[in-house]
Design a protein around this motif. Structure first.
Motif: not given
Ligand code: NI
Length: 227
Positions: A132-142, A162-165
């Motif tokens: 799960l990739i969340v856009q925060t005020q400090f950039g992306e957090q995974s 993110a796509p599951v591989t």
């Protein structure tokens, strides 16, 4: 602010929940999507009104009610009945913001989504990708958590899966309407609450300054809470 709730589910709850949902029939995840997210989403879901979703959702709601950390961080007014999704190889969900208002089909239950929650239900070693990739005020957090752990994030955030591989990512997801709508106000209350609790552990709940600070917490909550 992203908040991780470790060990939301006990191992026994996780096992029971997985048995319930793994045996159920899953449908195309776009059954619950708006027009825009239908283009972005590729996964499967349990039908909202299925017995398995209801039974699984009840396990999650019980665990939420028993978690002081969840209650302190979310200050929940209403919780949308938890839903369940699974991402197999090649599945994912492109960047989007969740709908502001969620209505439970066939009922008058509706909430404003202040917080989004993802409860991870798969062993992270069993699949690749699926963060799960969340856009925060400090950039992306995974975020990729152990099965039974949950993350809370502002529902106003852009986020994606993110796509599951390899393997399969199974999760519960839902929304919370908070008593305190403003994300910053809620974060300050949580910070104050956490500081009071840890100080009280050293000084005792009946320490005069702890009593005063606890009063300040409640008076701020009284000022900001909408019920
Ligand atoms: Ni979303």
């Amino acid at each position: 602010m992203l908040t991780v709730i470790p060990d939301l589910l006990t191992p026994a709850q996780l096992t029971a929940l997985r048995e319930t949902i793994d045996a159920a029939d899953w449908i195309d995840g776009n059954a619950t999507s708006g027009a825009q997210s239908a283009l972005a989403k590729r996964n499967r879901q349990l039908p909202e009104d299925s017995d398995a979703a209801r039974a699984g959702g009840a396990v999650v709601l019980d665990a939420l009610a028993a978690s002081p950390l969840f209650v302190a961080a979310a200050l929940p007014l209403k919780v949308f009945p938890p839903l369940f999704n699974r991402y197999g190889e090649g599945d994912g969900f492109a960047s989007h913001v969740d709908n502001a208002v969620r209505i439970r089909r066939g009922s008058d239950f509706r909430i404003r989504s202040d917080l989004s929650a993802t409860l991870f239900l798969s062993d992270p070693e069993s699949y690749d990708g699926g963060e799960l990739i969340v856009q925060t005020q400090f950039g992306e957090q995974s975020v990729k958590l152990t099965a039974g752990q949950m993350v809370l994030y502002p529902a106003s955030s852009l986020h994606r899966v993110a796509p599951v591989t390899r393997g399969e990512r199974i999760a519960s997801f839902f929304w919370i309407q908070s008593m305190v709508r403003d994300t910053d106000a809620r974060a300050m209350l949580f910070d104050l609450d956490t500081a009071i609790q840890s100080t009280a552990a050293r000084l005792g709940q009946d320490d005069p300054e702890i009593v005063r600070l606890t009063g300040v917490y409640h008076n701020l909550l009284r000022r900001w809470a909408e019920l």
